[in-house]
Design an enzyme around this catalytic site. Structure first.
Site, PDB file in Angstrom:
ATOM      1  CD  GLU A 142      40.152 -12.082 128.631  1.00 49.30           C
ATOM      2  OE1 GLU A 142      39.565 -12.799 127.813  1.00 49.30           O
ATOM      3  OE2 GLU A 142      41.263 -11.577 128.397  1.00 49.30           O
ATOM      4  CD  GLU A 158      44.479 -13.571 130.670  1.00 47.36           C
ATOM      5  OE1 GLU A 158      44.395 -13.722 129.431  1.00 47.36           O
ATOM      6  OE2 GLU A 158      43.590 -13.924 131.445  1.00 47.36           O
ATOM      7  CD  GLU A 183      43.088 -20.659 125.976  1.00 44.35           C
ATOM      8  OE1 GLU A 183      43.432 -20.935 127.137  1.00 44.35           O
ATOM      9  OE2 GLU A 183      42.548 -19.591 125.656  1.00 44.35           O
TER      10      GLU A 183
HETATM   11  C1  GLA Z   1      42.112 -14.590 127.452  1.00 52.70           C
HETATM   12  C2  GLA Z   1      41.697 -15.456 128.612  1.00 52.70           C
HETATM   13  C3  GLA Z   1      42.665 -16.553 128.894  1.00 52.70           C
HETATM   14  C4  GLA Z   1      43.175 -17.185 127.627  1.00 52.70           C
HETATM   15  C5  GLA Z   1      43.787 -16.118 126.770  1.00 52.70           C
HETATM   16  C6  GLA Z   1      44.398 -16.651 125.497  1.00 52.70           C
HETATM   17  O1  GLA Z   1      42.878 -13.540 127.812  1.00 52.70           O
HETATM   18  O2  GLA Z   1      41.483 -14.724 129.784  1.00 52.70           O
HETATM   19  O3  GLA Z   1      42.010 -17.528 129.698  1.00 52.70           O
HETATM   20  O4  GLA Z   1      42.110 -17.782 126.957  1.00 52.70           O
HETATM   21  O5  GLA Z   1      42.763 -15.216 126.409  1.00 52.70           O
HETATM   22  O6  GLA Z   1      44.903 -15.613 124.706  1.00 52.70           O
END
Ligand code: GLA
Length: 671
Positions: A147, A303, A351
């Site tokens: 990301e 994701e 998380e």
């Molecule tokens: C993003 C990140 C992940 C995680 C998710 C949680 O997509 O890429 O590493 O933190 O959010 O929703």
């Protein structure tokens, strides 16, 4: 990307668990039908615990176990979160906000995309990983970073300022050209030395708009630079292994038209908010965007959450069955992979309250049962892999316009994504498949192109849209399109430039709603086609050569055109829409009819979606009530599929019966 089955799996973070859990992980993955795991996204500190000392044994072990279990690996470059030793030794890596605050360690993404030190360390790590695993039999793709630009889209450090100046020198060559482009005769902003040019840091009032736009462009490019640098190493060391990075949907800071050219396949992270009424439409939009970014090629949903996330103020649970339905929506709209964040719910860290495929409570849970069921469903859909979809309708999407239209010191605070979504939603409700295109993109295959709020429209792009009409296309131009050129100078003589010829109108004066985004114009209505309320925007449109289909009624704009249409030379036409009609659907229906775009099925119940991809037709119910379509009842938050012969037909399809029958999501193990 070559695959003969749909990717199914998720981020796998084995370093968060003792190694005796790893065997159970592989066993459970097999039970769930997992085919691919994304490994190593946040493993830098574990892979390089000290400067230059690499520890790969544990990753060898993990990859070996996954491979033995028949699970492929989307291997991350591990560069997403530099370890504390790195930023302690080299604090210059840390990013700085517009207010001059240096961001600290203890979280993630604490680096500047422009940092030469970060680049040196990241390159060394990427090369080491690529050299070690390039021939690993489990390797199916490289996953660059994670990301990119998610938390730190803009870095205002001195190193970024330097990189910004270099970027500007490449673009403009000399200071005179930059001064001209930025219009610095305004407010005594003329620069006499490159050192005076800085990022748009905190300032007394409005900053120079072109400086701001170039900063947005530069910042998107700076992060793209991280992607390019890593991808170049991966391609050099392991040619032929596909490279991707996970995008973030309709994400303002990153111009994904440019980014998509740098990956071998597009992948996307999408987290629905179950509390949002049209979350499934927002999801459909991003699926269509991902397909379009990859020029129609299959993409990977990289994701999503099996249930609640942990980062909204209130984290609503995803109702039973809906995760599966949304996953099938992605497949229906072109995805060849359905991945989640993450495999096993974290026990510690920020998380730990984020859902996963294996929840804290273990396998005798609704979420794990759904995980297993989805794996089985996806295994049955191997026949869609590699197939593509064809859309008759496209929406123009443009990052320059997004950045420009949401600046301050504009006629009104408009929400660009909301304007795009408004058009998309009406088309989605009508069951019309939509592609997205850039203003200079190839429009040849479409019957209808909608250009909402494309505020920045260089002459070549104006011409591209005008030629679409000349060639027989149906073009719909929304307000605030063609207002500025690429340097954010106003397009003189009534805006719209080359589009005036095909539209037969020009714009004399803006009259936005007094209330913020979406508000109704005081006392303004529209009479005629799409009659009802005029919301968000109004303006003084002057017609030279067009049919007036609707007029504003009441107030300052009374009697002036609100919607116009001018026939093109080759059978199409150009529509101009000077407001956001409350009844946008009636307008869209008229445009589709004029362009002879048809959907192969009658209107669907609210919240229901029907899409054909290759041999498979998907019927998706995103609501909490059962719906009946063609005599078939689809349970709440459920999905059904059926198969057709090989050639997609535009007439009402008939095929094998819908399956599966009502789903078992939620019943306990053994029940
Ligand atoms: C993003 C990140 C992940 C995680 C998710 C949680 O997509 O890429 O590493 O933190 O959010 O929703």
């Amino acid at each position: 990307m070559t695959t003969d089955r749909i990717w199914y799996g998720g981020d796998y973070n084995p370093e968060q668990w003792p190694s005796d859990v790893w065997d159970e992980d592989v066993r459970l993955m097999q039970r769930a039908g997992v085919t691919v795991a994304t490994v190593g996204v946040f493993s830098w500190a574990k892979l390089e615990p000290r400067d230059g000392y690499f520890a790969f044994d544990w990753l060898d072990d993990v990859l070996g176990r996954l491979h033995a279990g028949g699970i492929g690996v989307d291997l991350a470059t591990a560069t997403a979160s530099p370890p504390p030793w790195l930023t302690t030794a080299h604090p210059d890596v840390l990013p700085v906000t517009a207010d001059g605050v240096t961001l600290s360690v203890g979280s993630r993404q604490q680096y500047s995309p422009s940092s030469a030190t970060y680049r040196r360390y990241a390159d060394r790590l990427v090369r080491a990983i690529a050299e070690r695993y390039r021939d690993h039999p489990a390797l199916v793709a490289w996953h660059v970073n994670n990301e990119l630009a998610c938390h730190v889209p803009y870095d205002h450090s001195d190193e970024s300022a330097k990189a910004f100046r270099t970027w500007l020198q490449d673009r403009y060559g000399d200071l005179d050209t930059l001064n001209e482009a930025w219009g610095t005769s305004f407010w005594s902003q003329a620069y006499s030395d490159w050192q005076e040019v800085v990022p748009p840091r905190a300032a007394p009032t409005f900053l120079n708009p072109t400086q701001l736009l170039d900063w947005d462009r530069f910042s998107s490019d700076a992060w793209l630079g991280v992607l390019r640098a890593e991808a170049a190493i991966l391609r050099e060391v392991s040619p032929g292994v596909p490279v991707t990075t996970n995008f973030m949907g309709l994400y303002k800071p990153s111009d994904y038209w440019a980014w998509a050219r740098e990956v071998d396949f597009v992948s996307d992270d999408h987290y629905v908010d179950p509390a949002e009424p049209d979350a499934h439409v927002r999801a459909a939009l991003t699926r269509d965007l991902m397909r379009s970014l990859g020029a129609g090629k299959p993409w990977i949903l990289m994701e999503q959450a099996t249930s609640a996330v942990n980062w909204r103020p209130q984290n609503a649970v995803v109702p039973a069955g809906w995760h599966r339905t949304l996953s099938l929506q992605a497949v229906a709209r072109g995805a060849d992979g359905v991945m989640q964040f993450q495999w096993r719910q974290s026990r510690a860290g920020a998380e730990k309250f984020h859902s996963a495929m294996v929840p804290h409570a273990g396998t005798d849970t609704r979420v794990f049962r759904e995980t297993v069921e989805l794996g089985a469903d996806l295994a049955d859909l191997a026949d869609v892999v590699g197939t593509t979809l064809t859309a008759d309708v496209a929406i123009v999407l443009d990052w320059d316009s997004w950045w420009a239209i949401e600046q301050q010191a504009t006629p009104a605070q408009l929400d660009y994504a909301a304007i795009v979504r408004r058009w998309y939603t009406v088309l989605w409700r009508r069951g019309v498949l939509v592609d997205f295109v850039s203003p200079s993109g190839d429009l040849g295959g479409y019957r209808v192109v909608v250009a909402p709020a494309v505020q920045v429209l260089p002459a070549a792009a104006q011409q591209n849209l005008a030629s679409f009409v000349d060639d027989g296309g149906e073009l719909v131009v929304g307000y605030q399109t063609g207002i500025l050129d690429e340097r954010l100078r106003a397009v003189l003589d009534g805006y719209l430039g080359a589009l005036q010829r095909v539209l037969g109108v020009h714009v004399e004066e803006f009259a936005p709603a007094a209330a913020p985004a979406g508000g109704t114009l005081p006392a303004f209505r529209i009479d005629g086609l799409a009659g009802g309320e005029a919301t968000e925007w109004g303006e003084v449109v002057r017609v030279h050569d067009a049919e007036v289909l609707s007029t504003f009624a009441g107030g300052f704009l009374d009697g002036l055109p609100a919607i116009t249409r001018r026939p093109g030379a080759a059978g199409g036409s150009a529509w101009y829409v000077a407001t956001a009609p409350s009844d946008l659907d009636t307008l869209v229906k008229a445009v589709l009819e004029h362009a002879a775009v048809s959907v192969p099925w009658p209107p669907l119940p609210e919240g229901t979606e029907r899409v054909r991809r290759g041999p498979v037709e998907f019927l998706l119910n995103h609501t909490a009530r059962a719906v009946t379509v063609d005599g078939v009842t689809v349970d709440p938050f459920n999905a059904m599929v059926r198969r057709h012969g090989s050639s997609p037909s535009t007439s009402a399809p008939t095929g094998s019966p819908w399956s599966p029958k009502p789903h078992s999501c939620g019943s306990p193990e053994g029940a």
